[in-house]
Design a protein around this motif. Structure first.
Motif, PDB file in Angstrom:
ATOM      1  N   ALA A  73       0.384   2.487  -4.959  1.00  0.00           N
ATOM      2  CA  ALA A  73       1.499   3.268  -4.434  1.00  0.00           C
ATOM      3  C   ALA A  73       1.675   4.556  -5.230  1.00  0.00           C
ATOM      4  O   ALA A  73       1.202   4.682  -6.367  1.00  0.00           O
ATOM      5  N   GLU A  74       2.347   5.515  -4.647  1.00  0.00           N
ATOM      6  CA  GLU A  74       2.668   6.763  -5.328  1.00  0.00           C
ATOM      7  C   GLU A  74       3.525   6.497  -6.561  1.00  0.00           C
ATOM      8  O   GLU A  74       4.311   5.546  -6.589  1.00  0.00           O
ATOM      9  N   LYS A  75       3.390   7.329  -7.576  1.00  0.00           N
ATOM     10  CA  LYS A  75       4.226   7.195  -8.765  1.00  0.00           C
ATOM     11  C   LYS A  75       5.690   7.388  -8.395  1.00  0.00           C
ATOM     12  O   LYS A  75       6.032   8.262  -7.592  1.00  0.00           O
ATOM     13  N   SER A  76       6.534   6.573  -8.978  1.00  0.00           N
ATOM     14  CA  SER A  76       7.964   6.679  -8.700  1.00  0.00           C
ATOM     15  C   SER A  76       8.569   7.876  -9.422  1.00  0.00           C
ATOM     16  O   SER A  76       7.971   8.429 -10.358  1.00  0.00           O
ATOM     17  N   GLY A  77       9.753   8.267  -8.997  1.00  0.00           N
ATOM     18  CA  GLY A  77      10.461   9.347  -9.674  1.00  0.00           C
ATOM     19  C   GLY A  77      10.738   9.019 -11.121  1.00  0.00           C
ATOM     20  O   GLY A  77      10.677   9.888 -12.000  1.00  0.00           O
ATOM     21  N   LYS A  78      11.018   7.740 -11.395  1.00  0.00           N
ATOM     22  CA  LYS A  78      11.281   7.314 -12.769  1.00  0.00           C
ATOM     23  C   LYS A  78      10.034   7.482 -13.628  1.00  0.00           C
ATOM     24  O   LYS A  78      10.109   7.961 -14.763  1.00  0.00           O
TER      25      LYS A  78
END
Length: 260
Positions: free
Chosen positions: A41-46
């Motif tokens: 999955a894409e990297k999270s904002g965190k």
């Protein structure tokens, strides 16, 4: 007087390397994408926020020392037809020893394919016979023009290649992105370098030269005057049918790597 001469030579070499860094930043990269897309999955904002904070706060001294960029080609030891381009980011540890991180591209999504250790003839001669068979020479890569330092002035590249022409490399790839492996699976593989004309696939050279806007034949001509000594007969052992490669054996409690 000898010390002054040595200091002047050393300073000159460091200035050439500095110019290499500046030109590499300016025009020597970001033109070769990774061979595989990053799975997951894409990297999270965190995660992105943590990365940004770490980038500012944390010290990265070991990485900042990798300041020379070389581009060349490898093949799997024992299979000369399995060839790939390799982007080397190099740190010089001493006058006789270098280490390099190898990527499958030069953009920010590049994957680490493996590592290479580079030593001079002096250190190579200190190795036992069996160890020498794991190493390849760099004489042809330099003299043929297939090994380049993208973006740096011709004079700086020439002097860098003068230092590398009599060196030997020990290379291990751990992520086989040339085979479109989405993850670093499978056994590590010992790699080799090319030693004569006709071995390296012409399309790999044409594609590389187009991306970097260079001419390998022109670089070959420029390097005709670079002198080199003899190649140790125990290096490039694959030429004599002596193939060394990793084997993984399953044991009850461990996986043991050994040479054939």
């Amino acid at each position: 007087m000898a010390n002054i001469k040595d200091m002047t030579t050393n300073l000159h070499h460091r200035l050439l390397i500095l110019s290499a860094i500046v030109f590499n930043i300016a025009c020597g990269g970001k033109n070769t994408e990774s061979n595989v897309k990053t799975p997951g999955a894409e990297k999270s904002g965190k995660d992105k926020a943590l990365e940004a904070a770490a980038d500012v706060i944390q010290d990265k001294s070991p990485l900042s020392a990798f300041n020379v960029y070389l581009d060349g080609f490898h093949f799997y030891n024992g299979n000369i037809n399995a060839q790939m381009e390799a982007h080397h980011y190099v740190q010089q540890l001493s006058d006789d020893l270098y280490q390099a991180i190898i990527f499958d591209g030069n953009s920010k999504d590049a994957k680490i394919m493996g590592v290479e250790y580079i030593i001079t003839e002096k250190l190579f001669q200190s190795l036992p016979a069996e160890e020498k068979m794991l190493w390849h020479s760099h004489h042809y890569e330099v003299k043929s023009g297939t090994l380049i330092a993208p973006g740096i002035p011709d004079k700086a590249e020439y002097e860098l290649m003068e230092k590398l022409v009599n060196t030997y490399g020990k290379t291990i790839h751990t992520w086989h992105t040339d085979q479109e492996r989405q993850l670093p699976v499978g056994a590590p593989m010992i790699m080799m370098g090319f030693t004569k004309d006709g071995q390296l696939h012409p399309d790999l050279i044409r594609d590389r030269d187009k991306r970097f806007d260079i001419s390998t034949p022109k670089k070959k001509a420029q390097r005709e005057t670079i002198p080199f000594g003899h190649v140790d007969p125990l290096a490039n052992a694959w030429e004599k049918g002596h193939i060394r490669q990793f084997v993984i054996e399953n044991k009850a409690d461990s996986a043991i790597h050994k040479h054939q």
